[in-house]
Design an enzyme around this catalytic site. Structure first.
Site, PDB file in Angstrom:
ATOM      1  N   HIS A 364     -15.587  10.769   4.792  1.00  0.00           N
ATOM      2  CA  HIS A 364     -14.705   9.822   5.532  1.00  0.00           C
ATOM      3  C   HIS A 364     -15.746   8.543   5.772  1.00  0.00           C
ATOM      4  O   HIS A 364     -15.203   7.412   5.818  1.00  0.00           O
ATOM      5  CB  HIS A 364     -14.230  10.503   6.665  1.00  0.00           C
ATOM      6  CG  HIS A 364     -13.163  11.657   6.495  1.00  0.00           C
ATOM      7  ND1 HIS A 364     -13.355  12.605   7.211  1.00  0.00           N
ATOM      8  CD2 HIS A 364     -12.727  11.795   5.386  1.00  0.00           C
ATOM      9  CE1 HIS A 364     -12.561  13.562   6.789  1.00  0.00           C
ATOM     10  NE2 HIS A 364     -12.341  12.990   5.444  1.00  0.00           N
ATOM     11  N   CYS A 677      -3.005   2.197  -9.672  1.00  0.00           N
ATOM     12  CA  CYS A 677      -3.941   1.784  -8.349  1.00  0.00           C
ATOM     13  C   CYS A 677      -5.098   2.815  -8.346  1.00  0.00           C
ATOM     14  O   CYS A 677      -5.853   2.743  -7.265  1.00  0.00           O
ATOM     15  CB  CYS A 677      -3.062   1.875  -7.091  1.00  0.00           C
ATOM     16  SG  CYS A 677      -2.551   3.493  -6.976  1.00  0.00           S
TER      17      CYS A 677
HETATM   18  C1  PEP Z   1      -5.590   8.219  -6.903  1.00  0.00           C
HETATM   19  O1  PEP Z   1      -5.610   9.331  -7.048  1.00  0.00           O
HETATM   20  O2  PEP Z   1      -5.689   7.394  -7.955  1.00  0.00           O
HETATM   21  C2  PEP Z   1      -5.229   7.425  -5.924  1.00  0.00           C
HETATM   22  C3  PEP Z   1      -5.160   6.080  -5.774  1.00  0.00           C
HETATM   23  O3  PEP Z   1      -5.181   7.879  -4.564  1.00  0.00           O
HETATM   24  P1  PEP Z   1      -6.575   8.577  -4.071  1.00  0.00           P
HETATM   25  O4  PEP Z   1      -7.545   8.144  -4.558  1.00  0.00           O
HETATM   26  O5  PEP Z   1      -6.220   8.213  -2.482  1.00  0.00           O
HETATM   27  O6  PEP Z   1      -6.391  10.017  -3.958  1.00  0.00           O
END
Ligand code: PEP
Ligand code: MG
Length: 746
Positions: A364, A677
């Site tokens: 974190h 994303c």
């Molecule tokens: C992903 O898995 O690409 C994402 C954007 O979510 P996280 O990185 O928070 O799992």
């Protein structure tokens, strides 16, 4: 043989103290010490070996061996009996050294005449400084008492070394904490920073390892332990039953604070002549040594609790607390063994960089460092023991290395690198308010990922067109207890205010896998990444999700609202989640709250299964966002946290790009807006290829918006698409080389 009684030990320590206080050179002091020890132990030989560099030990003083071999005899860690003590941190006690495993004959020392060997590690708080050895002609096993007495002496030698009592000629006796060092770690967040070291937990310096009045020291120890116990009880009271995890840690503290064994050992150390603080530190050093050997995670944690407790006790005894009166230096680079996300947030943007001795890329603290956009290097061994407050330090978050007290050529090369990065930043600033339009007129929307209040200023600075992914779980992760609904309303309102009408995609709580809330019972799952996480938790235990949805609706306050569900693996999960939103809307309406003017409900595509969902799903969902981090790990079956396998598969692998293309096609068929994303959206070459595959919304960390836009504005997506198609046609595994060739030409 001389008895190694307590009074004998005290006598020896008393003499060592005189030597320490005497105004002689380091070498003379060390010589005198070997003489005193040999005399007190009744052995013909006493030698002290100190580290010359990380790998080599050097004989620095001896009573009994050939004097000419001082500073000449060297051995590598692990070599010979001395090297073995240094490597393992364990005592070697043998009556027949020449037959012992690993014995190495060193003719220059004349040691072949000695049969018994007792080697004791000289270490301070887990840092190995050297080896103390006594040898004798008669074949004897040293008694437990003798070993113990010498351990106490080794402790004092370690403290004296730290205090600079043995500085002399030769690199093994050069002053500590002055050499320049290159320390290797693992990159937690890219970027380069230059600044001055700031220890999160100030190092406690024990200036008086030896004491002549054991009664007084015992009293000091008892008083300090009483104060410690009261403090722990008070903390337990304050924590109450709300925070179970925290309470458990404090219970362990209390157990240690009342542990008879721990107290007894420290009392014995004091009886041998150590001061109260030196006794605490001796036990702490031993515990650290054990910690390095123990594999069991639970035990390691307990030992680390003990370490923490010892630090508290040392602060009480020495009066050197957190508040040392020292001020944060200019351009502070924070150094800690580990740090919690909330503590790191408290320092906030004042910091130029962070170096952790432990920590991990997925921790974190790493998430916070990323949000603050400061370089972070984790797993940097020795940084907390080697670094001193105010030391000049360079953090290279790209390479995952740290230059401590760097030499001039390193500094100037590093400054060039920072200057180049700054130049690039200026270039990016000049295009900040321009849209990302490619050479062939394609408009790509660049959004940013966020999750903390600390991210919000970036919305204006980066030129991002909105927040494509707001990771709501970060607010839950940086706290010690579940936030209340009213707190969430305020928080989400602030996010929307900062966005000034730009779109913000709120992702509902994505916990589980590597994101474990400190106040939720951890699930004992064999495979957490494939386990009970994200929407699976949200649907099975909808309480928190409902609270979050309510908070979001209230924060929207009659304006538009965009919600996205993480980790949807099949159509039905999306339907159920949408149903929850509808129910919440109904409830809010009944309660008289104003409803959002426009509500968009999207899903994250993070498992290959969703790419093959019925077309009906694509028609029904308001928008889709590819979570590339998770999607890639499941597509290639390669853990995103495991460096060994993660790097094996390129995002530009033709199979992966083909899969992305298929998702784009299906979205086009159903008119579903699609974004990407994951971290790859923020890597310029990857971003160009994703855009070439047809993705028109990319969401990334704020610092990536400039570099991605800059490259997009220079490329022709039609041409890149053709290059990708050709490479695929040729049967290449990855299109990277072909795309790189094209980019070099433009
Ligand atoms: C992903 O898995 O690409 C994402 C954007 O979510 P996280 O990185 O928070 O799992
Ligand atoms: Mg994900």
């Amino acid at each position: 043989m001389v008895e190694n009684t307590e009074s004998e030990s005290r006598k020896l320590l008393g003499r060592l103290r005189e030597t320490m206080a005497s105004n002689v050179a380091g070498q003379a002091r060390l010589d005198k010490i070997t003489q005193l020890i040999a005399d007190s132990m009744g052995t013909e030989v006493c030698s002290i070996y100190l580290f010359r560099d990380e790998e080599t030990l050097e004989l620095c003083a001896t009573e009994g061996l050939n004097r000419e071999s001082v500073h000449q005899t060297r051995m590598r860690v692990g070599e010979g009996l001395v090297g073995r003590v240094a490597r393992t941190g364990k005592v070697i006690n043998t009556a027949d050294a020449p037959s012992a495993r690993g014995f190495r004959y060193m003719p220059e020392t004349g040691e072949e005449r000695y049969s018994s060997f007792l080697g004791i590690p000289v270490q301070r708080l887990g840092e190995m400084l050297g080896v103390l050895v006594v040898q004798s002609k008669d074949a004897r096993n040293f008694s437990a008492d003798a070993v113990y007495a010498l351990e106490v002496v080794a402790m004092v030698i370690a403290e004296m070394t730290e205090l600079g009592a043995f500085v002399g000629e030769g690199s093994a006796m050069s002053p500590l904490h002055q050499q320049s060092l290159l320390l290797k770690g693992v990159s937690g967040q890219e970027g380069a920073a230059e600044g001055h070291l700031w220890l999160h937990e100030p190092r406690v310096v024990v200036t008086n390892p030896i004491a002549d009045d054991p009664h007084r020291e015992l009293q000091r120890l008892n008083e300090a332990v009483d104060e410690l116990r009261i403090g722990v009880d008070k903390m337990l009271e304050d924590t109450g039953s709300v925070d179970k995890e925290q309470a458990q840690v404090l219970e362990t503290y209390r157990m240690f604070a009342n542990s008879k064994g721990w107290m007894r050992r420290m009392e014995e150390d004091i009886a041998r002549g150590l001061s109260a603080e030196a006794a605490v530190e001796k036990e702490q050093s031993l515990a650290r040594g054990r910690m390095a050997q123990v594999q069991d995670a639970y035990l390691r944690e307990r030992l680390s609790d003990l370490d923490d407790l010892s630090n508290r006790l040392l602060r009480i005894l020495t009066g050197q607390g957190k508040d040392t009166g020292a001020e944060l230096p200019e351009n502070p680079i924070l150094v800690a063994r580990n740090i919690g996300p909330a503590e790191l947030l408290e320092y906030g943007r004042k910091l130029k960089g962070v170096i952790l001795e432990e920590g991990s890329v997925g921790s974190h603290a790493a998430i916070v460092a990323r949000a603050l956009a400061i370089p972070l290097v984790v797993r940097v061994g020795r940084i907390t023991t080697e670094g001193l407050n105010g030391d000049h330090v360079l953090v290279d978050g790209d390479q995952g290395v740290v230059h401590l007290r760097p030499d001039d050529p390193v500094v100037s090369a590093f400054r060039d690198k920072i200057a180049m990065q700054a130049q690039a930043q200026e270039r990016y600033a000049s295009i900040r308010d321009k849209p990302a339009i490619t050479k062939d007129g394609q408009r790509v929307n660049l959004m940013m990922n966020a999750g903390l209040m600390a991210d919000l200023p970036s919305l204006q600075n980066s030129g991002a067109e909105g927040v494509g992914l707001f990771r709501t779980e970060l607010q839950f992760l940086v706290r010690n207890q579940m936030p209340k609904r009213s707190e969430l309303v305020v928080l989400y309102q602030r996010v929307l205010e900062a966005a000034q009408g730009k779109r913000v995609v709120f992702r509902t709580l994505d916990i589980g896998s590597d994101k474990v809330l400190p106040y939720m019972k951890p699930q004992d799952e064999p495979n957490p990444a494939l386990g009970w996480r994200a929407i699976r938790v949200g649907l099975d235990k909808p309480g928190v999700m409902r609270m979050q949805l309510q908070a979001l609706i209230r924060a929207a306050n009659g304006g538009p609202l965009t919600v996205m569900f993480p980790f949807i693996a099949q159509f039905e999960e999306y339907r159920q989640a949408k149903e929850e939103v509808k129910k919440t809307i109904e409830r809010e309406k009944k309660l008289g709250h104003v409803l959002p003017s426009k509500l968009e409900i999207g899903a994250m595509l993070e498992t290959p299964s969703l790419g093959f969902a019925p077309l009906k799903f694509f028609e029904e969902v308001d928008f889709l966002s590819i979570g590339g981090n998770d999607l890639k790990q499941f597509f290639f079956a390669a853990d995103r946290e495991n460096e060994r396998v993660r790097k094996r598969y390129d995002t530009l692998n033709v199979s992966f790009l083909s899969f992305i293309e298929r998702i784009v096609e299906r979205c086009d068929m159903s008119g579903t807006p699609l974004s990407f994303c994951g971290e790859d959206a923020g890597r310029p070459i990857e971003a160009v290829c994703l855009a070439a595959m047809g993705i028109r919304y990319l969401s990334m960390r704020p610092a990536s918006v400039g570099p991605v836009k800059s490259l997009l504005m220079r490329v022709d997506l039609g041409e890149v698409r053709k290059i990708i198609a050709d490479a695929r046609h040729r049967g290449e595994q990855t299109v990277r080389p072909a795309v790189m060739n094209y980019l070099r030409e433009i």
